[in-house]
Write an enzyme that holds these catalytic residues in place. Structure first.
Site, PDB file in Angstrom:
ATOM      1  N   CYS A   1       0.798  -1.232   0.000  1.00 44.68           N
ATOM      2  CA  CYS A   1       0.000   0.000   0.000  1.00 44.68           C
ATOM      3  C   CYS A   1       0.825   1.274   0.000  1.00 44.68           C
ATOM      4  CB  CYS A   1      -0.985  -0.011   1.167  1.00 44.68           C
ATOM      5  SG  CYS A   1      -0.217  -0.016   2.806  1.00 44.68           S
TER       6      CYS A   1
ATOM      7  N   HIS B   1      -2.800   1.169   6.746  1.00 47.40           N
ATOM      8  CA  HIS B   1      -3.056   1.224   5.305  1.00 47.40           C
ATOM      9  C   HIS B   1      -2.754   2.645   4.847  1.00 47.40           C
ATOM     10  CE1 HIS B   1      -4.487   0.293   1.414  1.00 47.40           C
ATOM     11  NE2 HIS B   1      -5.547   1.076   1.476  1.00 47.40           N
TER      12      HIS B   1
ATOM     13  N   ASP C   1      -7.310   5.885  -3.489  1.00 47.40           N
ATOM     14  CA  ASP C   1      -6.562   4.735  -2.988  1.00 47.40           C
ATOM     15  C   ASP C   1      -6.178   3.819  -4.142  1.00 47.40           C
ATOM     16  OD1 ASP C   1      -5.493   2.594  -1.683  1.00 47.40           O
ATOM     17  OD2 ASP C   1      -7.133   2.349  -0.256  1.00 47.40           O
TER      18      ASP C   1
ATOM     19  N   ASN D   1     -13.965   3.680  10.423  1.00 45.79           N
ATOM     20  CA  ASN D   1     -15.059   3.712  11.410  1.00 45.79           C
ATOM     21  C   ASN D   1     -15.651   2.365  11.795  1.00 45.79           C
ATOM     22  OD1 ASN D   1     -15.745   6.577  12.090  1.00 45.79           O
ATOM     23  ND2 ASN D   1     -15.797   6.721   9.861  1.00 45.79           N
TER      24      ASN D   1
ATOM     25  N   ASP E   1     -16.621  -1.217  13.391  1.00 44.37           N
ATOM     26  CA  ASP E   1     -16.448  -1.790  14.727  1.00 44.37           C
ATOM     27  C   ASP E   1     -15.741  -3.133  14.604  1.00 44.37           C
ATOM     28  OD1 ASP E   1     -17.798   0.374  15.676  1.00 44.37           O
ATOM     29  OD2 ASP E   1     -19.520  -0.732  16.473  1.00 44.37           O
TER      30      ASP E   1
ATOM     31  N   GLU F   1     -13.875   9.781  19.119  1.00 43.93           N
ATOM     32  CA  GLU F   1     -14.458   8.463  19.404  1.00 43.93           C
ATOM     33  C   GLU F   1     -15.330   8.527  20.653  1.00 43.93           C
ATOM     34  OE1 GLU F   1     -14.463   5.982  17.569  1.00 43.93           O
ATOM     35  OE2 GLU F   1     -12.643   5.841  16.368  1.00 43.93           O
TER      36      GLU F   1
ATOM     37  N   GLU G   1     -20.074  11.429  16.953  1.00 49.01           N
ATOM     38  CA  GLU G   1     -19.476  10.265  16.273  1.00 49.01           C
ATOM     39  C   GLU G   1     -20.478   9.116  16.200  1.00 49.01           C
ATOM     40  OE1 GLU G   1     -17.447   6.341  16.208  1.00 49.01           O
ATOM     41  OE2 GLU G   1     -18.237   7.268  18.038  1.00 49.01           O
TER      42      GLU G   1
END
Length: 711
Positions: free
Chosen positions: A279, A338, A361, A401, A403, A450, A455
């Site tokens: 990357c 990344h 990307d 973002n 989980d 966070e 958020e």
């Protein structure tokens, strides 16, 4: 009176040194004309006699691409006028000096970028015209121009994001971030030609060359094409990815110092993908191409980056009861880090408010409209959870973002949730600070703090858009929500007892504290803790266990225990990947209840340190003595050591030197002379690779003065 003699063309001076200086392209050289759109440049035409406005007629023709036409914006025909006509191709503001004509050419701020041919047609009245070629020029995006879609209204930022030809890429782990010097080299003489050659090898060009060229006025389109062309998954792109450990058919991604060698190799070997990239290599090469084309660009690293293919905003990780992290058949992963790009532009294709930095990307993770590319996705849209806006915003939103749900895997299935982390993904989002070698944390531009109400509100908004309103309250999510209320009878933490060094035994401490819970409000408990250590891969997976240990603890109420753990060097010697990261995991079970607790510790092992010193003054063309020192602090020899030096403006290409074997505990001193090529701030990058450690990197910032004129 005889009719005036016909005006005959003699020669042209494209005024490249002057024009290039005024268009901020002088670093690309002064021999050929390289200009930016939306800005005038000067030509000097020489004729057989003085030019007479009103009886002599000059028409200029500028063309780019195959089969150029006015309709597609790849051909422009414009006559000499006294004043400029607005944001259109024009030739005006001329002055006559005997047989010379100085004329100002203007290109519109939305012109197609690329290599152009320029011709002139000379006629007198209704008579026939004669056409002469004037030469070629290259037209680039112009971030200095307020009318250009890539306009960036700050000279300080332009110096960083267009003119700076070296920088840093941030790698490693959220708690062990390393700065990786990189030579972008966008102004090396042949790089601009390679950039346009890359565009000419894209699937879009091969499918419809004229249409592709006509869209090269749009930075959104150009960025998207480059994002696809840096990887080689569905075209003859620049780099082939390799996330294994076998690089025998090419170059390890860790052994590149910069973009120039990669781009030149792609061209020299018949536009075949260069082996190999990961990357940070993809993103650094894209940064070179975009800065070269004139689009402000920076390289951004996201630590603990989610690769969420099923768009459910959760990534599952599995451990067995012996604390071994298990491989998963799912494509979802959490990468240690990344790296992607941000490019600066106006987004006319989006509602107001989403201009500025856009994520691109080039690493091939998933297809977008059928091609391996990603972006541009507005950073503001990501922060606000506006995942319906193009391009690929849901994927990037999940990267920062999602989980993380950690499961205990037993008897062939996931049986127990060990942890549900709502804030473990998208950490320490970093880029190089403007005008400094320091790292800048830009996490707040991607998301609200966070756990803050904003958020979680944005997360729910994005979830409903990505999952649909019905799925936002599934039993699974209810289970996740209830997990946090299940209290545990002990708090467990793993700490390093001393600084970890590559080649040394690793010493850790398990810190256990007995706390009250519903099942055991006050009494003693017995814990069985299984520990496992595994080499951590860049893509978030692990290798086979390299160390195991089991500990039995009796904990009375309120009691605190520190239990030492030793991970011997022989256990991890020759077992680590290029990342030099070890994950130590522990699963503790309360004996009579059967509930499990997870404790994790990631350890980063630093390679030996490289020192670079230079003689005090650096001057163009004058020998600059460089001293490089490396001490092998390992308990083993470093064999087959190879040193590579690189630095735009300091070295033409690379300098390679085989320095053999470096015995454990010994120091090597290397001296060599460089002859700087360009003035200004430069950076020397030094890489020493060996069989044992692929990358020992160092850099030295050097200011090069102009050559002193001898009296």
């Amino acid at each position: 009176m005889d009719q005036m003699a016909a005006l005959k063309f003699r020669s042209v001076d494209l005024q490249s040194p002057r024009n290039n200086q005024e268009h901020h392209t002088q670093e690309m050289g002064l021999k050929r004309l390289v200009v930016r759109r939306g800005q005038s440049f000067l030509l000097q035409l020489h004729f057989s006699r003085p030019f007479h406005f009103g009886t002599d007629y000059l028409t200029f023709v500028a063309e780019t691409g195959p089969a150029p036409t006015e309709l597609l914006g790849t051909r422009a025909t414009f006559s000499l006028t006294q004043a400029r006509q607005g944001n259109v191709w024009s030739a005006s503001n001329f002055t006559i000096d005997t047989n010379s004509l100085f004329v100002s050419l203007f290109t519109p701020s939305n012109a197609v970028v690329g290599p152009y041919t320029l011709k002139i047609e000379i006629s007198q009245g209704q008579g026939h015209s004669v056409t002469h070629p004037l030469g070629t020029f290259i037209l680039l995006f112009n971030p200095w121009n307020a009318e250009d879609d890539v306009y960036l209204p700050s000279e300080i930022l332009l110096q960083e994001y267009i003119m700076m030809d070296y920088g840093f890429v941030y790698k490693g782990h959220e708690r062990f971030i390393t700065s990786w010097p990189w030579n972008y080299g966008q102004f090396e003489e042949d790089i601009i030609d390679i950039c346009f050659e890359i565009l000419n090898k894209s699937l879009y060009f091969l499918e419809n060359p004229s249409k592709d060229y006509s869209q090269r006025n749009d930075p959104v389109y150009v960025c998207r094409v480059v994002s696809a062309m840096i990887n080689s998954n569905d075209d003859n792109g620049v780099l082939q990815g390799n996330w294994g450990e076998d690089y025998s058919r090419g170059v390890s991604p860790l052994e590149w110092n910069g973009s120039v060698a990669i781009l030149r190799q792609w061209l020299a070997r018949g536009r075949q993908p260069v082996k190999y990239g990961q990357c940070w290599v993809f993103a650094a090469v894209m940064c070179t191409v975009m800065r070269c084309l004139g689009i402000p660009t920076r390289v951004v690293s996201n630590f603990r980056s989610a690769h969420n293919m099923d768009r459910n905003l959760t990534v599952d990780t599995y451990y067995d009861q012996n604390a071994e992290m298990l491989p998963t058949q799912k494509r979802d992963k959490i990468w240690n880090f990344h790296v992607w790009n941000e490019c600066w532009m106006i987004r006319k294709d989006l509602p107001p408010g989403y201009n500025g930095w856009q994520v691109l990307d080039p690493t091939p993770q998933q297809t977008s409209s059928g091609i391996f590319c990603c972006g541009p996705a507005s950073v503001k849209a990501i922060r606000e959870g506006e995942v319906h806006l193009p391009y690929d915003t849901p994927f990037v939103y999940a990267e920062v973002n999602a989980d993380e749900v950690i499961w205990l895997f037993r008897d062939g299935q996931a049986q127990e949730i060990l942890d549900h982390n709502t804030h473990s993904i998208g950490k320490e989002i970093s880029t190089k600070m403007v005008g400094s070698a320091k790292r800048q944390n830009i996490t707040s531009s991607y998301k609200y703090p966070e756990g803050s109400p904003e958020e979680r509100s944005v997360f729910m908004k994005a979830s409903q858009k990505m999952l649909g309103p019905g799925r936002a309250s599934s039993p699974f999510l209810d289970l996740l929500g209830s997990r946090g209320s299940q209290d545990q009878p002990a708090q467990l933490q793993l700490h390093l007892a001393r600084t970890p060094e590559w080649g040394q035994d690793l010493l850790l401490k398990l810190h256990a504290l007995r706390v009250p819970d519903r099942v055991h409000p006050r009494g003693p408990i017995r814990l069985v803790v299984h520990f496992c250590a595994q080499a951590l891969l860049h893509q978030g997976g692990t290798q086979e266990p390299l160390w195991r240990q089991t500990v039995h603890l009796n904990l009375d109420f309120g009691e605190e225990i520190q239990w030492p753990l030793l991970l011997p060097y022989d256990n991890y010697r020759n077992k680590l990947t290029d990342e030099k990261l070890i994950r130590v995991s522990g699963i503790a079970k309360v004996e009579d209840v059967g509930r499990s607790m997870l404790v994790l510790k990631d350890i980063s092992l630093e390679p030996p340190n490289l020192s670079i010193e230079v003689s005090k003054r650096a001057e163009v063309g004058k020998a600059l003595r460089v001293h490089i020192t490396l001490t092998n602090t390992l308990m083993t020899a470093l064999s087959n050591c190879m040193m590579v030096l690189e630095g735009s403006g300091l070295i033409d290409g690379q300098i390679s030197k085989n320095i053999g074997t470096l015995v454990a505990g010994h120091t090597i001193h290397i001296q060599l002379d460089l002859y700087p090529i360009k003035t200004g701030p430069r950076q020397l990058q030094v890489l020493i690779s060996s069989n044992e450690i692929k990358e020992i990197k160092g850099y030295k910032d050097i200011f090069v003065a102009a050559a002193r004129v001898s009296s």
